[in-house]
Design a protein around this motif. Sequence first.
Motif, PDB file in Angstrom:
ATOM      1  N   LYS A 162      60.890  -9.454  -3.462  1.00 27.88           N
ATOM      2  CA  LYS A 162      59.997  -9.889  -4.537  1.00 27.88           C
ATOM      3  C   LYS A 162      60.639  -9.669  -5.906  1.00 27.88           C
ATOM      4  O   LYS A 162      60.576 -10.540  -6.780  1.00 27.88           O
ATOM      5  CB  LYS A 162      58.672  -9.124  -4.461  1.00 27.88           C
ATOM      6  N   GLU A 163      61.255  -8.512  -6.103  1.00 30.84           N
ATOM      7  CA  GLU A 163      61.866  -8.204  -7.397  1.00 30.84           C
ATOM      8  C   GLU A 163      63.025  -9.150  -7.701  1.00 30.84           C
ATOM      9  O   GLU A 163      63.178  -9.629  -8.832  1.00 30.84           O
ATOM     10  CB  GLU A 163      62.335  -6.748  -7.400  1.00 30.84           C
ATOM     11  N   ALA A 164      63.860  -9.408  -6.701  1.00 35.00           N
ATOM     12  CA  ALA A 164      64.988 -10.312  -6.907  1.00 35.00           C
ATOM     13  C   ALA A 164      64.508 -11.733  -7.191  1.00 35.00           C
ATOM     14  O   ALA A 164      65.063 -12.434  -8.054  1.00 35.00           O
ATOM     15  CB  ALA A 164      65.894 -10.292  -5.677  1.00 35.00           C
ATOM     16  N   ALA A 165      63.467 -12.167  -6.471  1.00 35.42           N
ATOM     17  CA  ALA A 165      62.927 -13.507  -6.692  1.00 35.42           C
ATOM     18  C   ALA A 165      62.354 -13.649  -8.100  1.00 35.42           C
ATOM     19  O   ALA A 165      62.515 -14.693  -8.747  1.00 35.42           O
ATOM     20  CB  ALA A 165      61.862 -13.807  -5.641  1.00 35.42           C
ATOM     21  N   ARG A 166      61.689 -12.599  -8.589  1.00 34.37           N
ATOM     22  CA  ARG A 166      61.144 -12.647  -9.958  1.00 34.37           C
ATOM     23  C   ARG A 166      62.270 -12.762 -10.979  1.00 34.37           C
ATOM     24  O   ARG A 166      62.149 -13.489 -11.978  1.00 34.37           O
ATOM     25  CB  ARG A 166      60.294 -11.402 -10.224  1.00 34.37           C
ATOM     26  N   ALA A 167      63.373 -12.031 -10.760  1.00 36.27           N
ATOM     27  CA  ALA A 167      64.487 -12.081 -11.711  1.00 36.27           C
ATOM     28  C   ALA A 167      65.098 -13.472 -11.763  1.00 36.27           C
ATOM     29  O   ALA A 167      65.427 -13.981 -12.842  1.00 36.27           O
ATOM     30  CB  ALA A 167      65.539 -11.039 -11.301  1.00 36.27           C
ATOM     31  N   LEU A 168      65.242 -14.124 -10.612  1.00 40.58           N
ATOM     32  CA  LEU A 168      65.802 -15.475 -10.593  1.00 40.58           C
ATOM     33  C   LEU A 168      64.818 -16.503 -11.153  1.00 40.58           C
ATOM     34  O   LEU A 168      65.218 -17.451 -11.845  1.00 40.58           O
ATOM     35  CB  LEU A 168      66.205 -15.848  -9.164  1.00 40.58           C
ATOM     36  N   LYS A 169      63.540 -16.314 -10.867  1.00 42.11           N
ATOM     37  CA  LYS A 169      62.546 -17.261 -11.370  1.00 42.11           C
ATOM     38  C   LYS A 169      62.492 -17.246 -12.895  1.00 42.11           C
ATOM     39  O   LYS A 169      62.265 -18.281 -13.535  1.00 42.11           O
ATOM     40  CB  LYS A 169      61.167 -16.916 -10.799  1.00 42.11           C
ATOM     41  N   ALA A 170      62.697 -16.078 -13.494  1.00 41.01           N
ATOM     42  CA  ALA A 170      62.695 -15.974 -14.965  1.00 41.01           C
ATOM     43  C   ALA A 170      63.831 -16.785 -15.567  1.00 41.01           C
ATOM     44  O   ALA A 170      63.770 -17.175 -16.746  1.00 41.01           O
ATOM     45  CB  ALA A 170      62.819 -14.511 -15.377  1.00 41.01           C
ATOM     46  N   LEU A 171      64.861 -17.079 -14.756  1.00 43.99           N
ATOM     47  CA  LEU A 171      65.987 -17.874 -15.241  1.00 43.99           C
ATOM     48  C   LEU A 171      65.862 -19.342 -14.842  1.00 43.99           C
ATOM     49  O   LEU A 171      66.760 -20.136 -15.133  1.00 43.99           O
ATOM     50  CB  LEU A 171      67.287 -17.302 -14.666  1.00 43.99           C
ATOM     51  N   GLY A 172      64.774 -19.676 -14.173  1.00 42.95           N
ATOM     52  CA  GLY A 172      64.546 -21.055 -13.790  1.00 42.95           C
ATOM     53  C   GLY A 172      64.985 -21.414 -12.392  1.00 42.95           C
ATOM     54  O   GLY A 172      65.101 -22.600 -12.061  1.00 42.95           O
ATOM     55  N   TYR A 173      65.204 -20.397 -11.537  1.00 42.16           N
ATOM     56  CA  TYR A 173      65.639 -20.643 -10.161  1.00 42.16           C
ATOM     57  C   TYR A 173      64.570 -20.131  -9.205  1.00 42.16           C
ATOM     58  O   TYR A 173      64.269 -18.941  -9.167  1.00 42.16           O
ATOM     59  CB  TYR A 173      66.972 -19.949  -9.882  1.00 42.16           C
ATOM     60  N   ASP A 174      63.999 -21.043  -8.441  1.00 39.54           N
ATOM     61  CA  ASP A 174      62.905 -20.689  -7.540  1.00 39.54           C
ATOM     62  C   ASP A 174      63.465 -20.104  -6.242  1.00 39.54           C
ATOM     63  O   ASP A 174      64.109 -20.793  -5.451  1.00 39.54           O
ATOM     64  CB  ASP A 174      62.063 -21.930  -7.224  1.00 39.54           C
ATOM     65  N   ALA A 175      63.209 -18.804  -6.024  1.00 40.38           N
ATOM     66  CA  ALA A 175      63.655 -18.117  -4.809  1.00 40.38           C
ATOM     67  C   ALA A 175      62.462 -17.465  -4.107  1.00 40.38           C
ATOM     68  O   ALA A 175      62.614 -16.480  -3.398  1.00 40.38           O
ATOM     69  CB  ALA A 175      64.703 -17.058  -5.159  1.00 40.38           C
ATOM     70  N   SER A 176      61.286 -18.045  -4.308  1.00 44.95           N
ATOM     71  CA  SER A 176      60.074 -17.433  -3.755  1.00 44.95           C
ATOM     72  C   SER A 176      60.009 -17.619  -2.246  1.00 44.95           C
ATOM     73  O   SER A 176      60.458 -18.630  -1.702  1.00 44.95           O
ATOM     74  CB  SER A 176      58.830 -18.042  -4.403  1.00 44.95           C
ATOM     75  N   LEU A 177      59.460 -16.627  -1.571  1.00 39.21           N
ATOM     76  CA  LEU A 177      59.252 -16.640  -0.130  1.00 39.21           C
ATOM     77  C   LEU A 177      57.825 -16.189   0.159  1.00 39.21           C
ATOM     78  O   LEU A 177      57.295 -15.316  -0.545  1.00 39.21           O
ATOM     79  CB  LEU A 177      60.224 -15.692   0.572  1.00 39.21           C
ATOM     80  N   ARG A 178      57.230 -16.752   1.196  1.00 42.99           N
ATOM     81  CA  ARG A 178      55.890 -16.322   1.584  1.00 42.99           C
ATOM     82  C   ARG A 178      56.032 -15.160   2.558  1.00 42.99           C
ATOM     83  O   ARG A 178      56.164 -15.349   3.767  1.00 42.99           O
ATOM     84  CB  ARG A 178      55.107 -17.461   2.232  1.00 42.99           C
ATOM     85  N   LEU A 179      56.017 -13.971   2.016  1.00 42.01           N
ATOM     86  CA  LEU A 179      56.150 -12.782   2.851  1.00 42.01           C
ATOM     87  C   LEU A 179      54.864 -12.557   3.643  1.00 42.01           C
ATOM     88  O   LEU A 179      53.768 -12.830   3.149  1.00 42.01           O
ATOM     89  CB  LEU A 179      56.458 -11.561   1.987  1.00 42.01           C
ATOM     90  N   PRO A 180      54.960 -12.062   4.888  1.00 41.74           N
ATOM     91  CA  PRO A 180      53.759 -11.875   5.716  1.00 41.74           C
ATOM     92  C   PRO A 180      52.825 -10.819   5.135  1.00 41.74           C
ATOM     93  O   PRO A 180      53.279  -9.873   4.471  1.00 41.74           O
ATOM     94  CB  PRO A 180      54.318 -11.444   7.076  1.00 41.74           C
ATOM     95  N   HIS A 181      51.535 -10.986   5.375  1.00 38.93           N
ATOM     96  CA  HIS A 181      50.576 -10.000   4.877  1.00 38.93           C
ATOM     97  C   HIS A 181      50.756  -8.687   5.634  1.00 38.93           C
ATOM     98  O   HIS A 181      51.170  -8.666   6.795  1.00 38.93           O
ATOM     99  CB  HIS A 181      49.142 -10.522   5.015  1.00 38.93           C
ATOM    100  N   THR A 182      50.474  -7.625   4.951  1.00 37.37           N
ATOM    101  CA  THR A 182      50.627  -6.293   5.530  1.00 37.37           C
ATOM    102  C   THR A 182      49.272  -5.580   5.516  1.00 37.37           C
ATOM    103  O   THR A 182      48.294  -6.073   4.949  1.00 37.37           O
ATOM    104  CB  THR A 182      51.657  -5.467   4.747  1.00 37.37           C
ATOM    105  N   GLU A 183      49.243  -4.420   6.148  1.00 32.51           N
ATOM    106  CA  GLU A 183      48.016  -3.622   6.200  1.00 32.51           C
ATOM    107  C   GLU A 183      48.329  -2.180   5.828  1.00 32.51           C
ATOM    108  O   GLU A 183      49.402  -1.669   6.153  1.00 32.51           O
ATOM    109  CB  GLU A 183      47.410  -3.663   7.607  1.00 32.51           C
ATOM    110  N   ARG A 184      47.385  -1.569   5.147  1.00 31.31           N
ATOM    111  CA  ARG A 184      47.530  -0.158   4.812  1.00 31.31           C
ATOM    112  C   ARG A 184      47.311   0.701   6.063  1.00 31.31           C
ATOM    113  O   ARG A 184      46.565   0.312   6.965  1.00 31.31           O
ATOM    114  CB  ARG A 184      46.510   0.247   3.737  1.00 31.31           C
TER     115      ARG A 184
END
Length: 319
Positions: A162-184
């Motif tokens: 998530k952190e790496a994807a946010r850094a690339l998205k801020a530069l205009g590069y879409d690296a988003s992934l749909r990560l699976p939902h988790t449970e506490r």
Amino acid sequence: MSGRRTGRTAALGAVALALTLPLTACSPGRADGKQAGGGSSNAAAGSAPSASPTPTVDPATYRHALTGALGPLDSALRTVDGAHEGGALTRALDAAALKAEAAADALQSTAAPDNALAGHSQLATALRALGQDLRSARGSGDRCATSPRVALDTAHGPQSVKEAARALKALGYDASLRLPHTERARHRRLANGTFIRDGSRVGLGRLTVNNGTGSDAVVTLAHGTRTAFSVYVRKGAKATVRSVNSGAYTVYFTTGEDWNGGKSSFTRRCSFEKFEDKANFRTVRVAGGTQYTVLTFTLNKVFGGNAATSTVPPGEFPS
């Protein structure tokens, strides 16, 4: 003889002159003895070819490479997200782990624009960690196993992605992934003395269980391969079961945290044990009344205790 010496001397002099000429030619002086100006020196330096910067990667080309590397992984992660816990989820986690590692390999062989180099490297490293976390989350699949979605909730790989994807998205590069939902992590407990399983009890025997351990417990009495009853005993508490039928029973107990009723097991810090000696309940008529068995089992070790226990494989523990 003297003529020959003169000839050798002349030859040496000629060599010396030839060696000094280049040094004289390189001397920055003028014929009039004055120091040469900077004009001719700068002109010579300007005539040398200057190094040109390495061309950067075309952003559109890089975006296309990102899509190609992350697309198969995104599809695999969506399968994980929709899979039911059990065999389907285990298979989906394995498949997604392979795709995450393949995506990391693809990115490591892909050139990135200069402004995306740091985020690109961060994403490749995060994807490799994600693959390891997905494979670890599948667990052993036994009765005492943390849910894969609970394991992923505390894993570092998904957060790093998530952190790496946010850094690339801020530069205009879409690296988003749909990560699976988790449970506490959950802390499910039953009320003390709750019967998890209970057969027909019509005898006069009485069983008291003292749980002095640091975890909740479930105590099961089995008559052969048949479970007579299972009772929940919270840590630091005791529970009494009445009307136990006559017979010889094997006494099993499991301790742990977070009771999963569907699996009839705790999900964390589990142990499975049994008492070596059987619990014999008898009811006999005597003059003036009836005698019946009253037994007390203490789950924690106590001074002077005489009941030995042994570990039981989870698969052999009665449900």
